[in-house]
Design a protein around this motif. Structure first.
Motif, PDB file in Angstrom:
ATOM      1  N   THR A  81       6.743  72.700  42.532  1.00 45.84           N
ATOM      2  CA  THR A  81       5.789  72.986  43.624  1.00 45.84           C
ATOM      3  C   THR A  81       5.996  72.282  44.917  1.00 45.84           C
ATOM      4  OG1 THR A  81       4.033  71.419  42.865  1.00 45.84           O
ATOM      5  CG2 THR A  81       3.875  73.622  41.845  1.00 45.84           C
ATOM      6  N   ARG A  82       5.581  72.904  45.968  1.00 44.79           N
ATOM      7  CA  ARG A  82       5.615  72.247  47.215  1.00 44.79           C
ATOM      8  C   ARG A  82       5.069  70.711  47.402  1.00 44.79           C
ATOM      9  NH1 ARG A  82       3.961  73.248  53.385  1.00 44.79           N
ATOM     10  NH2 ARG A  82       5.801  72.471  54.343  1.00 44.79           N
ATOM     11  N   GLU A  83       4.067  70.388  46.429  1.00 42.24           N
ATOM     12  CA  GLU A  83       3.743  68.970  46.366  1.00 42.24           C
ATOM     13  C   GLU A  83       4.738  68.204  45.788  1.00 42.24           C
ATOM     14  OE1 GLU A  83       1.961  71.588  45.423  1.00 42.24           O
ATOM     15  OE2 GLU A  83       0.597  71.652  47.065  1.00 42.24           O
ATOM     16  N   ALA A  84       5.406  68.512  44.916  1.00 34.34           N
ATOM     17  CA  ALA A  84       6.549  67.730  44.361  1.00 34.34           C
ATOM     18  C   ALA A  84       7.543  67.275  45.289  1.00 34.34           C
ATOM     19  CB  ALA A  84       7.339  68.647  43.434  1.00 34.34           C
ATOM     20  N   LEU A  85       7.771  68.137  46.438  1.00 37.82           N
ATOM     21  CA  LEU A  85       8.868  67.426  47.660  1.00 37.82           C
ATOM     22  C   LEU A  85       8.167  66.348  48.291  1.00 37.82           C
ATOM     23  CD1 LEU A  85       9.620  71.054  49.047  1.00 37.82           C
ATOM     24  CD2 LEU A  85      10.719  69.858  47.265  1.00 37.82           C
ATOM     25  N   THR A  86       6.923  66.209  48.298  1.00 35.53           N
ATOM     26  CA  THR A  86       6.156  64.923  48.970  1.00 35.53           C
ATOM     27  C   THR A  86       6.404  63.799  48.198  1.00 35.53           C
ATOM     28  OG1 THR A  86       4.666  66.576  50.339  1.00 35.53           O
ATOM     29  CG2 THR A  86       4.151  64.083  50.023  1.00 35.53           C
ATOM     30  N   ARG A  87       6.076  63.941  46.952  1.00 40.21           N
ATOM     31  CA  ARG A  87       6.448  62.579  45.960  1.00 40.21           C
ATOM     32  C   ARG A  87       7.844  62.547  45.724  1.00 40.21           C
ATOM     33  NH1 ARG A  87       1.925  65.574  43.677  1.00 40.21           N
ATOM     34  NH2 ARG A  87       3.164  67.105  42.348  1.00 40.21           N
ATOM     35  N   ILE A  88       8.733  63.553  45.859  1.00 35.22           N
ATOM     36  CA  ILE A  88      10.152  62.995  45.853  1.00 35.22           C
ATOM     37  C   ILE A  88      10.499  62.064  47.283  1.00 35.22           C
ATOM     38  CG2 ILE A  88      12.649  63.789  46.264  1.00 35.22           C
ATOM     39  CD1 ILE A  88      11.628  66.299  44.530  1.00 35.22           C
ATOM     40  N   ARG A  89       9.982  62.484  48.268  1.00 35.45           N
ATOM     41  CA  ARG A  89      10.167  61.644  49.523  1.00 35.45           C
ATOM     42  C   ARG A  89       9.746  60.152  49.533  1.00 35.45           C
ATOM     43  NH1 ARG A  89       9.454  66.985  52.186  1.00 35.45           N
ATOM     44  NH2 ARG A  89      11.324  67.911  53.005  1.00 35.45           N
ATOM     45  N   LEU A  90       8.371  60.335  48.944  1.00 35.64           N
ATOM     46  CA  LEU A  90       7.680  59.028  48.992  1.00 35.64           C
ATOM     47  C   LEU A  90       7.916  58.018  48.061  1.00 35.64           C
ATOM     48  CD1 LEU A  90       3.822  59.942  50.190  1.00 35.64           C
ATOM     49  CD2 LEU A  90       5.898  59.424  51.834  1.00 35.64           C
ATOM     50  N   ASN A  91       8.194  58.635  46.773  1.00 45.15           N
ATOM     51  CA  ASN A  91       8.588  57.620  45.787  1.00 45.15           C
ATOM     52  C   ASN A  91       9.900  57.259  45.749  1.00 45.15           C
ATOM     53  OD1 ASN A  91       6.072  57.940  45.009  1.00 45.15           O
ATOM     54  ND2 ASN A  91       6.291  59.496  43.594  1.00 45.15           N
ATOM     55  N   THR A  92      10.783  57.810  46.647  1.00 42.73           N
ATOM     56  CA  THR A  92      12.104  57.336  46.533  1.00 42.73           C
ATOM     57  C   THR A  92      12.644  56.241  47.714  1.00 42.73           C
ATOM     58  OG1 THR A  92      12.770  59.656  45.635  1.00 42.73           O
ATOM     59  CG2 THR A  92      14.585  58.221  46.117  1.00 42.73           C
ATOM     60  N   ILE A  93      12.852  55.137  47.443  1.00 43.01           N
ATOM     61  CA  ILE A  93      13.043  54.207  48.681  1.00 43.01           C
ATOM     62  C   ILE A  93      14.690  53.614  48.737  1.00 43.01           C
ATOM     63  CG2 ILE A  93      12.086  52.197  49.801  1.00 43.01           C
ATOM     64  CD1 ILE A  93       9.626  52.637  48.284  1.00 43.01           C
ATOM     65  N   GLN A  94      15.327  53.865  49.699  1.00 47.29           N
ATOM     66  CA  GLN A  94      16.697  53.470  49.827  1.00 47.29           C
ATOM     67  C   GLN A  94      16.808  51.954  49.463  1.00 47.29           C
ATOM     68  OE1 GLN A  94      18.722  54.870  53.515  1.00 47.29           O
ATOM     69  NE2 GLN A  94      20.883  54.567  52.383  1.00 47.29           N
ATOM     70  N   SER A  95      17.639  51.555  48.774  1.00 43.94           N
ATOM     71  CA  SER A  95      17.940  50.133  48.460  1.00 43.94           C
ATOM     72  C   SER A  95      16.889  49.431  47.637  1.00 43.94           C
ATOM     73  CB  SER A  95      18.187  49.395  49.584  1.00 43.94           C
ATOM     74  OG  SER A  95      19.611  50.043  50.444  1.00 43.94           O
ATOM     75  N   THR A  96      15.935  50.129  47.228  1.00 45.38           N
ATOM     76  CA  THR A  96      14.507  49.728  46.565  1.00 45.38           C
ATOM     77  C   THR A  96      14.195  50.374  45.314  1.00 45.38           C
ATOM     78  OG1 THR A  96      14.003  48.988  48.789  1.00 45.38           O
ATOM     79  CG2 THR A  96      12.343  48.955  47.029  1.00 45.38           C
ATOM     80  N   GLN A  97      13.961  51.651  45.457  1.00 43.00           N
ATOM     81  CA  GLN A  97      13.461  52.358  44.261  1.00 43.00           C
ATOM     82  C   GLN A  97      14.109  53.806  44.031  1.00 43.00           C
ATOM     83  OE1 GLN A  97       8.964  51.817  43.798  1.00 43.00           O
ATOM     84  NE2 GLN A  97       9.063  54.331  44.414  1.00 43.00           N
ATOM     85  N   ILE A  98      14.128  54.007  42.538  1.00 45.91           N
ATOM     86  CA  ILE A  98      14.599  55.328  42.287  1.00 45.91           C
ATOM     87  C   ILE A  98      13.357  56.034  41.636  1.00 45.91           C
ATOM     88  CG2 ILE A  98      16.480  56.477  40.906  1.00 45.91           C
ATOM     89  CD1 ILE A  98      17.454  54.515  42.850  1.00 45.91           C
ATOM     90  N   TYR A  99      13.344  57.409  41.857  1.00 43.33           N
ATOM     91  CA  TYR A  99      12.309  58.085  41.245  1.00 43.33           C
ATOM     92  C   TYR A  99      12.705  59.013  40.121  1.00 43.33           C
ATOM     93  CZ  TYR A  99       8.298  61.233  41.276  1.00 43.33           C
ATOM     94  OH  TYR A  99       6.877  62.258  40.817  1.00 43.33           O
ATOM     95  N   TYR A 100      12.273  58.730  38.802  1.00 40.02           N
ATOM     96  CA  TYR A 100      12.272  59.480  37.721  1.00 40.02           C
ATOM     97  C   TYR A 100      11.080  60.230  37.396  1.00 40.02           C
ATOM     98  CZ  TYR A 100      17.327  57.952  36.526  1.00 40.02           C
ATOM     99  OH  TYR A 100      18.263  57.676  36.300  1.00 40.02           O
TER     100      TYR A 100
END
Length: 780
Positions: free
Chosen positions: A622-641
């Motif tokens: 769904t399109r809402e998943a795209l927002t969560r991918i962007r916000l929950n993935t932080i370069q050099s800090t956090q990986i989103y699973y």
């Protein structure tokens, strides 16, 4: 007559001489006072008493004499009739005025029945509205003897007759105002009192602090408390004390000054070590791991707390505890009302809420309503509610058990002091827990305790007891907050509620992150119909809306027939022609299908700062998943699973007659894939940092677990959360017998898991007469 007259004249002369003498004495004394001021609380530059000792600092005598001023930015106007119970002076420095000072003022300072003022060096000011005294001619150099004695001088000059108690503390202490007041109310403030945790110095300092064998001092870190009488006796001699220092420890010198001029030591009491608590258990302090310890719960002051954020955490914890206590008191009052109404034979709206606690309050009407109990010990939970009956004790359940045990021990020891005994907790051997849907959770605990008798002959005996506990649900409360206007960003597709919830993190990052390009990496071998479905969804959520996204399809031609390859290329070409061709890229890979190699090839098409989303063709988005991918993935800090919802086989759960929707997350139609790591979002720079995918892994599976373990071992944070915008559609699983044994085992396990829920499979087995009755005809 002459004799009488003579007497009269002598009386007149005597009276006139007496009046003249009084006037002359008053004039001389006034002149002498202005000219020669004796050793007194005024700390004048000259005096009748000659000075025999050299000052400790060149400017001490001058700075401690001059009036301390409140800085203009934080002017505090003193009220004439101001009186209170406790005055707390906090020693701080300029660099902490907008951090530690703010945290202290907004947390524990509000619980003080009196006044809290922060004392800093000359020229100090804060951007916040906080009472700060700028001590003239005082800097932030260490050791802070001058600052400490100047603060005491300010207290005595301005507040001596306005407060019963005075406290000196540091800016990294947490003070429980209500408990401190309760403690001080039991002490006579009209007598000299010097209260705190008594110290004599470390082993290395023994003999170097100029302390006698019976001398001590109150440790400054945990705070020291003076009665009004102590400060009154101390005030005239502060100049002498600051000019006759023996050590660099200001708390040692204050203790020496109190002992010399007030005639009392710091309180010699073992109990003070617990009430004025110094955290020796944690190296960096801040009570990260010890907040629930018994001695911390009962302490009056807690030291040290170096990070301001932990002041708020600790304050929130004790505020929550206080709220629980008030709610418990409210509940007990409701129970008392309910009991009285029963005596009076009257109905009350509180009858249900005021029921007595019981683990058997719920009476089921049918078999399906029977409440099951979970078995709990110190490490595991065995539950009928889980597909895997035995699971490890999660952190939230461990915290729950700790809270329950803590409250239970408080109840047990409520009257222990009067009875001359105490009962200490050792461990929970095992227990049972259940949740009454109407009344609350129930617990049955087998607890190992130690019984200690203090009156008469000391006794220490291990005992084992069962505790039957019930926690009542609170009354339902409904709150409604009005919506506030937020900027309408139609491209972000974020509701006002979500926008407000994410406002904090978004301010720390950038709003541009909501529009960051996502690079989809899709491994593919065959599966034409599934690919067509995936691209149809991709068009709806990305292409047609001009979403910032790019598709990288890694196609293994060896595992696909020529017809399948051609059809896949035609589908991709259709979208390339309809939209921009650079938005969809097809990479043809040689050799047998290997998901690790496919993801590695796709990642190499991207730049180091690109956001990658590793996905499967069976994922519905769904399109809402795209927002969560962007916000929950932080370069050099956090990986989103993300934890995706995996659907069961429709032919099993409804014989193929039903269609499972995108919003159906019930246990009958699927399960949350908690142990799946194939779907992941990361930056390519972070992928390369941990070594990337292991391309030596061939075929299906294992490459995702390998990468996950690499991230776990790195300094990157892994964020796992249920994502309702990602669904793994059911598809048959075929396990190649030529797979490596561990891969084959994983494949077989996954194949079995996606058939149906264990409950439904059990019902199916129960309905098979040939299975349950297979031995009915067997004669013994």
């Amino acid at each position: 007559m002459k004799m009488a007259k003579l007497k009269h004249n002598n009386g007149y002369n005597f009276l006139a001489g007496a009046i003249f003498g009084l006037c002359f004495g008053f004039i001389i004394s006034t002149w002498c006072r202005n000219k020669f001021i004796p050793c007194s609380p005024s700390f004048s530059k000259s005096g009748c008493c000659p000075r025999k000792l050299q000052p400790a600092f060149e400017t001490d005598q001058q700075s401690i004499t001059e009036t301390n001023k409140v800085i203009p930015n934080n002017v505090y106007i003193e009220e004439e009739d101001e009186k209170g119970f406790l005055f707390v002076g906090i020693m701080t420095a300029k660099k902490y005025l907008d951090s530690r000072v703010v945290a202290a003022y907004k947390t524990w300072a509000r619980s003080i029945n009196g006044k809290v003022i922060f004392f800093s060096s000359e020229g100090s000011h804060s951007t916040h509205d906080i009472p700060i005294v700028s001590l003239k001619n005082v800097d932030d150099s260490y050791p802070p003897q001058k600052k400490s004695f100047s603060m005491l001088k300010y207290m005595s000059d301005h507040y001596l007759n306005k407060y019963e108690w005075f406290m000196r503390a540091d800016d990294d202490v947490f003070i429980k105002g209500e408990i401190l007041e309760q403690f001080l109310r039991s002490v006579n403030s009209s007598r000299p009192q010097f209260i705190g945790q008594a110290g004599v110095g470390t082993k290395e300092e023994i003999g170097l602090l100029s302390l006698g064998s019976t001398d001590n001092y109150c440790m400054g870190g945990t705070g020291m408390v003076f009665s009004r009488e102590t400060l009154r006796l101390l005030a005239p001699h502060l100049k002498y004390c600051v000019n006759n220092l023996y050590t660099t420890h200001e708390d040692v010198e204050i203790g020496r000054c109190v002992r010399k001029f007030a005639g009392i030591p710091c309180t010699w009491s073992y109990e003070m070590q617990k009430l004025f608590y110094q955290n020796f258990k944690e190296y960096k302090g801040s009570f990260v791991d010890t907040l629930l310890d018994k001695e911390v719960q009962t302490a009056i002051t807690m030291h040290p707390i170096k990070e301001p954020i932990y002041q708020f955490r600790i304050n929130n914890h004790f505020s929550s505890t206080r709220i629980q206590q008030l709610r418990q008191k409210q509940l007990e009052l409701h129970r008392a009302i309910s009991e009285m109404n029963q005596v009076l034979n009257e109905n009350s709206p509180f009858d249900k809420y005021g029921l007595k606690p019981s683990v058997n309050s719920f009476i089921p009407n049918k078999a399906s309503e029977v409440i099951g109990w979970e078995f709990v010990n110190s490490k595991t939970v065995s539950s009928h509610l889980n597909v895997n009956p035995r699971k490890g004790l999660t952190s939230y359940r461990k915290d729950t058990m700790d809270d329950i045990v803590s409250e239970t021990m408080d109840i047990i020891n409520r009257n222990s002091r009067q009875r001359g005994r105490s009962i200490d907790f050792k461990e929970v051997l095992y227990g049972y827990s259940s949740i009454d849907p109407l009344n609350g959770p129930n617990y049955i605990l087998d607890i190992l305790l130690t019984y200690r008798k203090h009156k008469g002959k000391n006794v220490n005996v291990p005992v084992r007891r069962h505790a039957y506990l019930h926690q009542s649900f609170l009354k339902t409360q409904i709150t409604e907050s009005p919506l506030t206007s937020e900027p309408d960003d139609s491209n972000s597709q974020i509701s006002p509620h979500i926008f407000r919830a994410l406002r904090g993190p978004l301010q720390n990052t950038h709003l541009d992150k909501l529009h960051e390009t996502i690079h989809f990496i899709l491994p593919l071998a065959g599966k034409v119909r599934e690919f067509e479905r995936f691209m149809n969804i991709y068009e709806q959520i990305c292409l047609s809306r001009k979403e910032n996204a790019q598709m990288h399809i890694v196609l293994f031609t060896k595992n696909s027939s020529p017809e399948e390859v051609e059809e896949i290329l035609n589908i991709a070409g259709k979208y390339q022609k309809k939209y921009r061709s650079d938005l969809i890229e097809v990479i043809e890979a040689d050799g047998d299908f290997a998901r690790a190699r496919a993801l590695d090839l796709g990642a190499k098409q991207c730049a180091m700062d690109d956001l990658l989303f590793c996905v499967d063709v069976d994922i519905l988005l769904t399109r809402e998943a795209l927002t969560r991918i962007r916000l929950n993935t932080i370069q050099s800090t956090q990986i989103y699973y993300p934890i995706v919802f995996s659907q069961y086989d429709p032919s099993v759960i409804c014989e193929g007659l039903c269609k499972i929707g995108m919003t159906n997350f019930t246990a009958k139609v699927g399960y949350w894939r908690q142990f799946g790591y194939g779907i992941a979002a990361m930056y390519r720079s972070d992928l390369e940092k941990v070594g990337g995918y292991d391309i030596s892994i061939q075929g299906w599976g294992k490459e995702d677990v390998d990468l996950f373990e690499k991230f776990v071992m790195s300094n990157l944070t892994i964020f796992r959360a249920v994502d309702t915008g990602m669904i793994h559609a059911f598809h048959p699983v075929t396990c190649d017998i030529n797979l490596e044994p561990s891969q084959f085992q994983m494949c077989v396990g996954s194949k079995a898991t996606i058939l149906a829920s264990q409950y439904q499979l059990a019902e199916m087995v129960l309905g098979m007469k040939e299975v349950l009755n297979r031995n009915m005809d067997t004669k013994v």
